[in-house]
Design an enzyme around this catalytic site. Structure first.
Site, PDB file in Angstrom:
ATOM      1  N   SER A  88       1.677  -7.641   1.985  1.00  0.00           N
ATOM      2  CA  SER A  88       0.655  -6.720   2.458  1.00  0.00           C
ATOM      3  C   SER A  88      -0.399  -6.515   1.369  1.00  0.00           C
ATOM      4  O   SER A  88      -1.053  -7.476   0.973  1.00  0.00           O
ATOM      5  CB  SER A  88       1.308  -5.412   2.917  1.00  0.00           C
ATOM      6  OG  SER A  88       0.396  -4.624   3.633  1.00  0.00           O
ATOM      7  N   GLN A  89      -0.572  -5.283   0.855  1.00  0.00           N
ATOM      8  CA  GLN A  89      -1.511  -5.119  -0.255  1.00  0.00           C
ATOM      9  C   GLN A  89      -1.136  -6.029  -1.418  1.00  0.00           C
ATOM     10  O   GLN A  89      -2.005  -6.607  -2.076  1.00  0.00           O
ATOM     11  CB  GLN A  89      -1.525  -3.667  -0.727  1.00  0.00           C
ATOM     12  CG  GLN A  89      -2.420  -3.417  -1.946  1.00  0.00           C
ATOM     13  CD  GLN A  89      -2.334  -1.985  -2.424  1.00  0.00           C
ATOM     14  OE1 GLN A  89      -3.206  -1.186  -2.150  1.00  0.00           O
ATOM     15  NE2 GLN A  89      -1.266  -1.651  -3.144  1.00  0.00           N
TER      16      GLN A  89
ATOM     17  N   ASP B 164       1.940  -8.327  14.332  1.00  0.00           N
ATOM     18  CA  ASP B 164       1.558  -7.470  13.200  1.00  0.00           C
ATOM     19  C   ASP B 164       0.235  -6.778  13.509  1.00  0.00           C
ATOM     20  O   ASP B 164      -0.816  -7.413  13.533  1.00  0.00           O
ATOM     21  CB  ASP B 164       1.436  -8.331  11.939  1.00  0.00           C
ATOM     22  CG  ASP B 164       1.222  -7.514  10.670  1.00  0.00           C
ATOM     23  OD1 ASP B 164       0.928  -6.311  10.770  1.00  0.00           O
ATOM     24  OD2 ASP B 164       1.343  -8.104   9.584  1.00  0.00           O
TER      25      ASP B 164
ATOM     26  N   HIS C  91       4.755  -6.193  10.953  1.00  0.00           N
ATOM     27  CA  HIS C  91       4.304  -6.221   9.559  1.00  0.00           C
ATOM     28  C   HIS C  91       5.451  -6.441   8.574  1.00  0.00           C
ATOM     29  O   HIS C  91       5.205  -6.728   7.406  1.00  0.00           O
ATOM     30  CB  HIS C  91       3.551  -4.929   9.232  1.00  0.00           C
ATOM     31  CG  HIS C  91       2.753  -5.009   7.968  1.00  0.00           C
ATOM     32  ND1 HIS C  91       1.821  -5.995   7.728  1.00  0.00           N
ATOM     33  CD2 HIS C  91       2.747  -4.226   6.859  1.00  0.00           C
ATOM     34  CE1 HIS C  91       1.274  -5.832   6.549  1.00  0.00           C
ATOM     35  NE2 HIS C  91       1.826  -4.767   5.990  1.00  0.00           N
TER      36      HIS C  91
ATOM     37  N   TYR D 182       0.817  -1.205   0.000  1.00  0.00           N
ATOM     38  CA  TYR D 182       0.000   0.000   0.000  1.00  0.00           C
ATOM     39  C   TYR D 182       0.857   1.264   0.000  1.00  0.00           C
ATOM     40  O   TYR D 182       1.767   1.418   0.810  1.00  0.00           O
ATOM     41  CB  TYR D 182      -0.891   0.000   1.238  1.00  0.00           C
ATOM     42  CG  TYR D 182      -2.032   0.993   1.220  1.00  0.00           C
ATOM     43  CD1 TYR D 182      -3.212   0.704   0.565  1.00  0.00           C
ATOM     44  CD2 TYR D 182      -1.933   2.202   1.890  1.00  0.00           C
ATOM     45  CE1 TYR D 182      -4.273   1.593   0.571  1.00  0.00           C
ATOM     46  CE2 TYR D 182      -2.982   3.095   1.898  1.00  0.00           C
ATOM     47  CZ  TYR D 182      -4.148   2.789   1.239  1.00  0.00           C
ATOM     48  OH  TYR D 182      -5.209   3.674   1.242  1.00  0.00           O
TER      49      TYR D 182
END
Length: 322
Positions: free
Chosen positions: A186-187, A272, A301, A91
């Site tokens: 992540s994204q 996370d 994360h 992101y």
């Protein structure tokens, strides 16, 4: 601190899914409409100065025929078509520069990096616009862009671009079209999860601390961004909360997970707060294809970092060869 339920509970966590009745029809229609536009994949040789890879500056037609940018790096001196990893970005980031993407070429594989439309001003530059404005007010970032209607929501466009990225990668003669993996963190991990369901003949998927999974639960248990953008929107538009989560159900990773047959390697970190462990395990536990998960108890994360990259490399050797 550990931010979620104990690991033994996480391993068995299988929450209900908020699946809309027309989920399959929605995505079939979306991809059919996208494919009415010629792919127009163009690979322009790019002088990067790198000794280990030939680099191409890529454009192709994504959602709505909009031009999406990317990079293709092919190991220099490859004797024939090579397996390819299609990489999606976290992101706020963009495609950056070719030097950022040397990991998979160093293992003898091509990498196709998809720029994320309308992102890339947060931590690594991007070069792709999002011509679709969405509708209505939105918070900073893209989480609420067009969220009033699934048809106009940002992630419909991003995930469509991601499917077309696989098609663009397969169109290059240096790429072995039968040996394609998708990957991301992540994204990017959430995008790889979606594509693992939307493209049925992939070799494997690397789904690292995925975002956009078990979304309503995520918003309820974390104050971290980007999920905090959704909470902020719902705080302002108190009468639209159910509308928001209805839209999100069309892009929730849990609903893609149950449709995926692609062999997948997940990762999760127990500290996370951005993609809480229960959201990752929910996606993994619902995942219908062959799957493995690596757990990093004392990481946030950032996940498993280089140690996990080596786990991914071993997984790719199994499913891509080389």
């Amino acid at each position: 601190m550990f931010v979620d339920m104990p690991l033994d509970q996480l391993r068995g966590y299988l929450p209900e899914r908020p699946e809309p009745s027309d989920f399959d029809a929605f995505w079939d229609r979306t991809l059919t409409e996208a494919r009415k536009h010629e792919l127009n994949a163009v690979f322009t040789p790019y002088e990067s100065g790198l000794a280990v890879a030939d680099v191409y500056d890529v454009t192709y037609a994504g959602y709505g025929g909009h031009q999406v940018r990317g990079w293709l790096l092919v190991p220099r001196g490859a004797s024939g078509p090579v397996p390819c990893v299609v990489e999606y970005i976290g992101y706020g980031g963009g495609r950056g520069l070719p030097i950022d993407w040397l990991l998979w070429p160093s293992f003898g594989r091509a990498v196709f990096v998809m720029d994320s439309r309308g992102q890339g001003a947060g931590w690594r530059r991007g070069d792709t616009a999002d011509p679709e404005p969405g509708t209505g007010p939105q918070t900073p970032g893209v989480m609420t862009k067009g969220i009033g209607d699934p048809a106009g929501y940002y992630y419909r466009r991003l995930y469509t671009d991601a499917v077309r990225a696989v098609e663009a990668a397969r169109s290059h003669p240096a790429v072995d079209a039968g040996r394609i993996a998708v990957a991301g963190t992540s994204q990017g991990g959430g995008t790889a999860l979606a594509v693992s369901a939307l493209v049925p003949d992939l070799s494997c998927a690397l789904i690292n601390v995925p975002f956009m999974c078990h979304i309503r639960h995520a918003v309820q248990i974390t104050d971290e961004y980007p999920y905090a953008e959704l909470a902020a929107y719902c705080r302002a538009f108190k009468d639209r909360v159910e509308e928001v989560f209805t839209t999100l159900s069309y892009v929730d990773g849990l609903n893609f997970a149950v449709r995926a047959a692609t062999p997948a390697l997940f990762s999760v970190a127990l500290r996370d707060g951005v993609t809480p462990p229960s959201t990752v395990f929910a996606a993994h536990n619902h995942y219908a294809g062959p799957k493995e998960i690596r757990v990093y108890p004392f990481n946030g994360h950032e996940g498993g970092e280089s140690a996990h990259a080596m786990e991914e490399a071993a997984f790719l050797r199994t499913h891509l060869g080389l």
